[in-house]
Design an enzyme around this catalytic site. Structure first.
Site, PDB file in Angstrom:
ATOM      1  N   GLU A  47       0.835  -1.197   0.000  1.00  0.00           N
ATOM      2  CA  GLU A  47       0.000   0.000   0.000  1.00  0.00           C
ATOM      3  C   GLU A  47       0.873   1.252   0.000  1.00  0.00           C
ATOM      4  OE1 GLU A  47      -4.055  -1.621   2.067  1.00  0.00           O
ATOM      5  OE2 GLU A  47      -2.693  -0.517   3.334  1.00  0.00           O
ATOM      6  N   CYS A  60       3.409   8.572   1.026  1.00  0.00           N
ATOM      7  CA  CYS A  60       3.925   7.670   2.054  1.00  0.00           C
ATOM      8  C   CYS A  60       4.197   6.326   1.376  1.00  0.00           C
ATOM      9  CB  CYS A  60       2.858   7.547   3.148  1.00  0.00           C
ATOM     10  SG  CYS A  60       3.302   6.421   4.450  1.00  0.00           S
ATOM     11  N   CYS A  67       5.832  -6.534   7.850  1.00  0.00           N
ATOM     12  CA  CYS A  67       6.898  -6.032   8.722  1.00  0.00           C
ATOM     13  C   CYS A  67       7.166  -7.074   9.799  1.00  0.00           C
ATOM     14  CB  CYS A  67       6.475  -4.710   9.365  1.00  0.00           C
ATOM     15  SG  CYS A  67       7.770  -3.988  10.387  1.00  0.00           S
ATOM     16  N   CYS A  71       4.855  -4.357  16.009  1.00  0.00           N
ATOM     17  CA  CYS A  71       4.468  -3.405  17.059  1.00  0.00           C
ATOM     18  C   CYS A  71       2.983  -3.637  17.361  1.00  0.00           C
ATOM     19  CB  CYS A  71       4.699  -1.969  16.594  1.00  0.00           C
ATOM     20  SG  CYS A  71       6.429  -1.657  16.190  1.00  0.00           S
ATOM     21  N   CYS A  74       0.134  -1.564  15.603  1.00  0.00           N
ATOM     22  CA  CYS A  74       0.234  -1.338  14.157  1.00  0.00           C
ATOM     23  C   CYS A  74      -0.400  -2.476  13.358  1.00  0.00           C
ATOM     24  CB  CYS A  74       1.705  -1.176  13.789  1.00  0.00           C
ATOM     25  SG  CYS A  74       1.982  -1.107  12.011  1.00  0.00           S
ATOM     26  N   GLY A 119       6.443  -1.608   6.653  1.00  0.00           N
ATOM     27  CA  GLY A 119       7.823  -2.065   6.788  1.00  0.00           C
ATOM     28  C   GLY A 119       8.726  -1.139   7.574  1.00  0.00           C
ATOM     29  N   GLU A 120       9.875  -1.671   7.974  1.00  0.00           N
ATOM     30  CA  GLU A 120      10.899  -0.905   8.688  1.00  0.00           C
ATOM     31  C   GLU A 120      12.048  -0.661   7.703  1.00  0.00           C
ATOM     32  OE1 GLU A 120      11.904   0.719  11.576  1.00  0.00           O
ATOM     33  OE2 GLU A 120      13.749   0.840  10.415  1.00  0.00           O
ATOM     34  N   SER A 151      11.494   7.019   8.082  1.00  0.00           N
ATOM     35  CA  SER A 151      11.036   6.805   9.449  1.00  0.00           C
ATOM     36  C   SER A 151      11.458   5.420   9.931  1.00  0.00           C
ATOM     37  CB  SER A 151       9.512   6.919   9.466  1.00  0.00           C
ATOM     38  OG  SER A 151       9.017   6.467  10.690  1.00  0.00           O
ATOM     39  N   SER A 173      10.301   6.513  15.277  1.00  0.00           N
ATOM     40  CA  SER A 173       9.049   6.062  15.895  1.00  0.00           C
ATOM     41  C   SER A 173       9.382   5.643  17.324  1.00  0.00           C
ATOM     42  CB  SER A 173       8.492   4.850  15.153  1.00  0.00           C
ATOM     43  OG  SER A 173       8.204   5.193  13.841  1.00  0.00           O
ATOM     44  N   LEU A 174       9.162   6.549  18.249  1.00  0.00           N
ATOM     45  CA  LEU A 174       9.573   6.282  19.632  1.00  0.00           C
ATOM     46  C   LEU A 174       8.430   5.645  20.426  1.00  0.00           C
ATOM     47  CD1 LEU A 174      12.062   6.780  21.463  1.00  0.00           C
ATOM     48  CD2 LEU A 174      10.938   8.866  22.210  1.00  0.00           C
ATOM     49  N   HIS A 175       7.338   6.348  20.531  1.00  0.00           N
ATOM     50  CA  HIS A 175       6.065   5.853  21.084  1.00  0.00           C
ATOM     51  C   HIS A 175       6.045   5.492  22.565  1.00  0.00           C
ATOM     52  CE1 HIS A 175       5.043   6.073  16.935  1.00  0.00           C
ATOM     53  NE2 HIS A 175       5.604   4.937  16.593  1.00  0.00           N
ATOM     54  N   ASN A 249      -4.960   5.720  15.616  1.00  0.00           N
ATOM     55  CA  ASN A 249      -5.986   5.400  14.619  1.00  0.00           C
ATOM     56  C   ASN A 249      -6.340   3.923  14.751  1.00  0.00           C
ATOM     57  OD1 ASN A 249      -5.917   7.962  13.113  1.00  0.00           O
ATOM     58  ND2 ASN A 249      -3.813   7.332  12.680  1.00  0.00           N
ATOM     59  N   CYS A 292      -1.784   6.547   9.688  1.00  0.00           N
ATOM     60  CA  CYS A 292      -0.617   5.951  10.342  1.00  0.00           C
ATOM     61  C   CYS A 292      -0.977   4.673  11.079  1.00  0.00           C
ATOM     62  CB  CYS A 292      -0.065   6.921  11.373  1.00  0.00           C
ATOM     63  SG  CYS A 292       1.073   8.050  10.678  1.00  0.00           S
TER      64      CYS A 292
HETATM   65  S1  SF4 Z   1       4.967   0.548  13.378  1.00  0.00           S
HETATM   66 FE1  SF4 Z   1       6.450   0.352  11.689  1.00  0.00          FE
HETATM   67  S2  SF4 Z   1       8.017  -0.998  12.566  1.00  0.00           S
HETATM   68 FE2  SF4 Z   1       6.229  -1.252  13.885  1.00  0.00          FE
HETATM   69  S3  SF4 Z   1       5.143  -3.025  12.993  1.00  0.00           S
HETATM   70 FE3  SF4 Z   1       4.288  -1.166  12.041  1.00  0.00          FE
HETATM   71  S4  SF4 Z   1       5.419  -0.943  10.124  1.00  0.00           S
HETATM   72 FE4  SF4 Z   1       6.612  -2.317  11.450  1.00  0.00          FE
END
Ligand code: SF4
Length: 300
Positions: A47, A60, A67, A71, A74, A119-120, A151, A173-175, A249, A292
């Site tokens: 996507e 984006c 991934c 997380c 996500c 993805g990372e 990111s 991406s700290l969170h 979200n 996001c």
């Molecule tokens: S936030 Fe980013 S790193 Fe974490 S699972 Fe989602 S896509 Fe992967």
């Protein structure tokens, strides 16, 4: 290409071919965001999201199919890891979006690119690096590095290499403001110690007006209290950064909720009171699961 000799043409045909990923489906949000489902050569789907801003579009892009980091907040993370994208598959997302803008006669141009899709990126650094080289090359797409942001959850060793490359701006991406909470929210990303990541960020090479972007998704009663905000202030006190707050979200079946607006405002105020620039990012495309953390590449 009849201007090439027959022998050369035969040779090219033997060794090379041209393939374009295809936009399989387009979703349009009521706020003007477009989400593209892009079909790759091997049948995998990714996507890409085209986001309207005041006078331009931001794209984006995805860097992996799925991934591996899973997380907990996500949607992409829940689908697992399928494979890395090749550099051409990353760049194709940009070319397809530009073509879409031209064909649909949309009023703005594509100005910014963010590697914030599926993805990372730093777990696919070699292909991401190649794709950045192509986007920046003056003979190809000629983007400026200031218009591209990568990111990452922050994989310290690769992040150092990325920083040295100077190919794009960075967002982390700290969170979570502590290793303990990060372990709960992002168990795989937290295999890398937060203290090590902060060390890399403190030494990050930045030009005078540049800042690292810190992304912090606000999850109701999980990481959004005044105590968390103060912890974040302490953690980032030596990092030259601005903080993007993102109201969570939700996606179908997600375990978290979005905080109330007052909670978000008081979190933001604590950051400002402590001399941080903090901006609440307005989420776009949430009605088509394009915001996001919502991407999953399914027919929804
Ligand atoms: S936030 Fe980013 S790193 Fe974490 S699972 Fe989602 S896509 Fe992967």
């Amino acid at each position: 290409m009849t201007n090439l000799s027959l022998g050369l043409r035969e040779n090219l045909k033997k060794h090379f071919y041209i393939y374009w990923p295809k936009i399989e489906r387009v979703y349009q949000s009521k706020d003007g965001t477009y989400k593209f489902l892009i079909l790759l050569e091997d049948g995998q789907v990714i996507e890409t999201v085209l986001i309207p801003e005041k006078d331009h579009y931001t794209l984006c892009v995805s860097s992996q199919v799925g991934c591996s980091l899973a997380c907990t907040f996500c949607h992409t993370g829940q689908m697992g890891f399928v494979r890395n994208l090749r550099a051409y598959e990353i760049v194709s997302q940009v070319i397809l979006a530009k073509k879409f803008i031209a064909e649909q006669k949309l009023s703005f141009a594509l100005r910014n690119i963010v590697y914030m899709g599926m993805g990372e990126p730093l777990l696919n650094w070699s292909e991401v690096k190649k794709s950045l080289g192509i986007l920046l090359d003056e003979n190809t797409l000629n983007y400026s590095k200031r218009r591209i942001t990568v990111s990452s959850v922050g994989i310290p060793k690769v992040l150092e290499e990325f920083a040295r490359s100077g190919l794009a701006m960075v967002a982390i991406s700290l969170h979570a403001p502590s290793q303990t909470l990060r372990k709960k929210l992002m168990p795989k990303a937290a295999r890398y110690e937060l203290s090590e990541l902060i060390q890399v960020l403190q030494n990050y090479p930045l030009k005078p007006r540049e800042r690292i972007t810190i992304e912090y998704v606000l999850l109701k009663d999980v990481n959004d209290t005044p105590a968390h905000a103060l912890e974040l202030v302490k953690l980032l006190k030596k990092v030259r950064c601005k903080i993007n707050l993102i109201r969570y979200n939700p996606w179908p079946g997600s375990p978290y909720q979005a905080p109330e607006p007052e909670r978000i405002l008081s979190f933001e105020k604590i950051l400002w009171d402590n001399n941080f620039t903090a901006i609440l990012r307005k989420s776009k495309g949430d009605d088509i699961l394009a915001a996001c953390g919502q991407l999953r590449a399914t027919e929804n």
